[in-house]
Design a protein around this motif. Structure first.
Motif, PDB file in Angstrom:
ATOM      1  N   LEU A  38      31.582 -35.096 -17.580  1.00 23.03           N
ATOM      2  CA  LEU A  38      32.441 -35.181 -16.404  1.00 23.03           C
ATOM      3  C   LEU A  38      32.938 -33.800 -16.000  1.00 23.03           C
ATOM      4  N   LEU A  39      33.429 -33.027 -16.973  1.00 23.47           N
ATOM      5  CA  LEU A  39      33.926 -31.684 -16.668  1.00 23.47           C
ATOM      6  C   LEU A  39      32.807 -30.769 -16.172  1.00 23.47           C
ATOM      7  N   ALA A  40      31.653 -30.843 -16.797  1.00 21.00           N
ATOM      8  CA  ALA A  40      30.526 -30.023 -16.346  1.00 21.00           C
ATOM      9  C   ALA A  40      30.128 -30.398 -14.926  1.00 21.00           C
ATOM     10  N   ALA A  44      30.466 -27.791 -11.901  1.00 19.60           N
ATOM     11  CA  ALA A  44      29.211 -27.396 -11.262  1.00 19.60           C
ATOM     12  C   ALA A  44      28.997 -28.090  -9.923  1.00 19.60           C
ATOM     13  N   GLY A  45      29.783 -29.140  -9.645  1.00 16.87           N
ATOM     14  CA  GLY A  45      29.611 -29.926  -8.426  1.00 16.87           C
ATOM     15  C   GLY A  45      29.548 -29.123  -7.142  1.00 16.87           C
ATOM     16  N   PRO A  46      30.500 -28.231  -6.898  1.00 12.81           N
ATOM     17  CA  PRO A  46      30.414 -27.455  -5.654  1.00 12.81           C
ATOM     18  C   PRO A  46      29.137 -26.617  -5.555  1.00 12.81           C
ATOM     19  N   PHE A  47      28.686 -26.082  -6.671  1.00 11.93           N
ATOM     20  CA  PHE A  47      27.457 -25.288  -6.658  1.00 11.93           C
ATOM     21  C   PHE A  47      26.238 -26.181  -6.464  1.00 11.93           C
ATOM     22  N   TYR A  48      26.255 -27.339  -7.127  1.00 11.22           N
ATOM     23  CA  TYR A  48      25.160 -28.295  -6.933  1.00 11.22           C
ATOM     24  C   TYR A  48      25.153 -28.818  -5.500  1.00 11.22           C
ATOM     25  N   GLY A  49      26.338 -29.003  -4.926  1.00  3.99           N
ATOM     26  CA  GLY A  49      26.422 -29.422  -3.523  1.00  3.99           C
ATOM     27  C   GLY A  49      25.795 -28.389  -2.600  1.00  3.99           C
ATOM     28  N   GLN A  50      25.979 -27.109  -2.912  1.00  9.91           N
ATOM     29  CA  GLN A  50      25.372 -26.051  -2.102  1.00  9.91           C
ATOM     30  C   GLN A  50      23.853 -26.034  -2.270  1.00  9.91           C
ATOM     31  N   ILE A  51      23.387 -26.240  -3.499  1.00  9.08           N
ATOM     32  CA  ILE A  51      21.936 -26.324  -3.726  1.00  9.08           C
ATOM     33  C   ILE A  51      21.366 -27.482  -2.913  1.00  9.08           C
ATOM     34  N   SER A  52      22.030 -28.627  -2.969  1.00 13.72           N
ATOM     35  CA  SER A  52      21.574 -29.800  -2.240  1.00 13.72           C
ATOM     36  C   SER A  52      21.541 -29.542  -0.736  1.00 13.72           C
ATOM     37  N   ALA A  53      22.564 -28.886  -0.220  1.00 11.76           N
ATOM     38  CA  ALA A  53      22.622 -28.598   1.216  1.00 11.76           C
ATOM     39  C   ALA A  53      21.471 -27.683   1.632  1.00 11.76           C
ATOM     40  N   LYS A  54      21.178 -26.676   0.816  1.00 12.13           N
ATOM     41  CA  LYS A  54      20.074 -25.758   1.137  1.00 12.13           C
ATOM     42  C   LYS A  54      18.726 -26.480   1.096  1.00 12.13           C
ATOM     43  N   VAL A  55      18.545 -27.357   0.093  1.00 14.92           N
ATOM     44  CA  VAL A  55      17.296 -28.113  -0.001  1.00 14.92           C
ATOM     45  C   VAL A  55      17.171 -29.051   1.195  1.00 14.92           C
ATOM     46  N   GLU A  56      18.249 -29.723   1.552  1.00 10.29           N
ATOM     47  CA  GLU A  56      18.216 -30.634   2.694  1.00 10.29           C
ATOM     48  C   GLU A  56      17.894 -29.877   3.981  1.00 10.29           C
ATOM     49  N   GLN A  57      18.486 -28.721   4.150  1.00 10.47           N
ATOM     50  CA  GLN A  57      18.227 -27.919   5.344  1.00 10.47           C
ATOM     51  C   GLN A  57      16.763 -27.485   5.385  1.00 10.47           C
ATOM     52  N   ARG A  58      16.235 -27.120   4.240  1.00 10.86           N
ATOM     53  CA  ARG A  58      14.851 -26.667   4.186  1.00 10.86           C
ATOM     54  C   ARG A  58      13.865 -27.814   4.463  1.00 10.86           C
ATOM     55  N   LEU A  59      14.175 -29.010   3.945  1.00  6.42           N
ATOM     56  CA  LEU A  59      13.247 -30.136   4.105  1.00  6.42           C
ATOM     57  C   LEU A  59      13.343 -30.803   5.468  1.00  6.42           C
ATOM     58  N   LEU A  74      35.948 -29.163  -4.408  1.00  7.72           N
ATOM     59  CA  LEU A  74      36.292 -29.484  -5.789  1.00  7.72           C
ATOM     60  C   LEU A  74      37.059 -30.805  -5.867  1.00  7.72           C
ATOM     61  N   ALA A  75      38.017 -31.008  -4.964  1.00  5.54           N
ATOM     62  CA  ALA A  75      38.795 -32.255  -4.943  1.00  5.54           C
ATOM     63  C   ALA A  75      37.904 -33.449  -4.605  1.00  5.54           C
ATOM     64  N   ALA A  76      37.031 -33.284  -3.622  1.00  4.25           N
ATOM     65  CA  ALA A  76      36.118 -34.376  -3.255  1.00  4.25           C
ATOM     66  C   ALA A  76      35.160 -34.686  -4.399  1.00  4.25           C
ATOM     67  N   GLY A  77      34.684 -33.635  -5.075  1.00  2.00           N
ATOM     68  CA  GLY A  77      33.777 -33.838  -6.205  1.00  2.00           C
ATOM     69  C   GLY A  77      34.453 -34.569  -7.343  1.00  2.00           C
ATOM     70  N   LEU A 169      18.147 -25.641 -17.186  1.00  2.00           N
ATOM     71  CA  LEU A 169      17.176 -25.446 -16.110  1.00  2.00           C
ATOM     72  C   LEU A 169      16.905 -26.740 -15.351  1.00  2.00           C
ATOM     73  N   VAL A 170      16.955 -27.853 -16.077  1.00  2.00           N
ATOM     74  CA  VAL A 170      16.633 -29.139 -15.466  1.00  2.00           C
ATOM     75  C   VAL A 170      17.698 -29.553 -14.448  1.00  2.00           C
ATOM     76  N   ALA A 171      18.972 -29.311 -14.747  1.00  2.00           N
ATOM     77  CA  ALA A 171      20.039 -29.791 -13.867  1.00  2.00           C
ATOM     78  C   ALA A 171      19.916 -29.258 -12.436  1.00  2.00           C
ATOM     79  N   PRO A 172      19.782 -27.953 -12.204  1.00  2.00           N
ATOM     80  CA  PRO A 172      19.631 -27.506 -10.808  1.00  2.00           C
ATOM     81  C   PRO A 172      18.343 -28.030 -10.158  1.00  2.00           C
ATOM     82  N   ALA A 173      17.259 -28.103 -10.943  1.00  2.00           N
ATOM     83  CA  ALA A 173      16.015 -28.660 -10.410  1.00  2.00           C
ATOM     84  C   ALA A 173      16.188 -30.134 -10.074  1.00  2.00           C
ATOM     85  N   ALA A 174      16.966 -30.843 -10.891  1.00  2.00           N
ATOM     86  CA  ALA A 174      17.215 -32.266 -10.632  1.00  2.00           C
ATOM     87  C   ALA A 174      18.062 -32.451  -9.376  1.00  2.00           C
TER      88      ALA A 174
END
Length: 189
Positions: A38-40, A44-59, A74-77, A169-174
């Protein structure tokens, strides 16, 4: 646990005390693991959210519609992670109880692994819906309509997340794969 108890109680209920100690120890380990995950996820949620946004924009060529600052993200996450925990915890407890039912306990391990794979898929596919302001129950229901596809993503993800150091490595790729999964489920990609 047995300090101060009369000897006849210790003798009579010795097996029960041992079982309770085992169950409490197991529960403690599980709770520590859940809190760690949960803490991880929160950190990491805001950073993962940014990764997701970039992937969505690219696709898709579209930028996700919800734009928040770091504190709001952070609060929403945190809120979203507690919703996921409230959804998963009763099911985990049901599987734990099922493990103590003679005859049915045989299927507990495969069911637990499949549920863990489902949770991994939902966890990593949920960043795109969160970025777009889609409620968790609606995202979960949409993923539930494509169970085979979602489990096809969740099974290898669960294996990869379970391997120490590889999971870094798997988490950001996931997250990227979960975003693509969500876009596929929605028919946006």
């Amino acid at each position: 646990l047995t300090e101060g108890a009369p000897q006849w109680v210790i003798d009579w209920f010795g097996w029960l005390i041992g079982l309770l100690q085992f169950l409490l120890g197991t529960l403690l380990v599980l709770l520590i693991g859940w809190v760690g995950i949960l803490l991880a996820g929160i950190l990491a949620g805001p950073f993962y959210g940014q990764i997701s946004a970039k992937v969505e924009q690219r696709l898709t060529g579209r930028v996700p519609s919800v734009d928040r600052g770091f504190a709001a993200e952070l609060a929403a996450g945190l809120s979203r992670e507690f919703q996921k925990l409230a959804w998963a915890l009763p099911r985990v407890l049901a599987l734990l109880i099922l493990g103590f039912v003679p005859g049915l306990n045989v299927i507990t391990s495969p069911l637990s692994f499949l549920f863990g794979a489902w949770v991994m898929a939902v966890q990593f596919a949920d960043f795109s819906p969160e970025n777009n302001g889609i409620a968790f129950p609606a995202a979960r229901d949409a993923l539930g309509e494509r169970r085979a596809l979602v489990l096809g993503f969740g099974l290898p993800t669960a294996f990869g997340i379970g391997v120490p150091f590889l999971n870094l490595l798997v988490a950001p790729a996931a997250v990227a794969g979960g975003t693509a999964l969500w876009l596929r489920v929605r028919g946006d990609w």
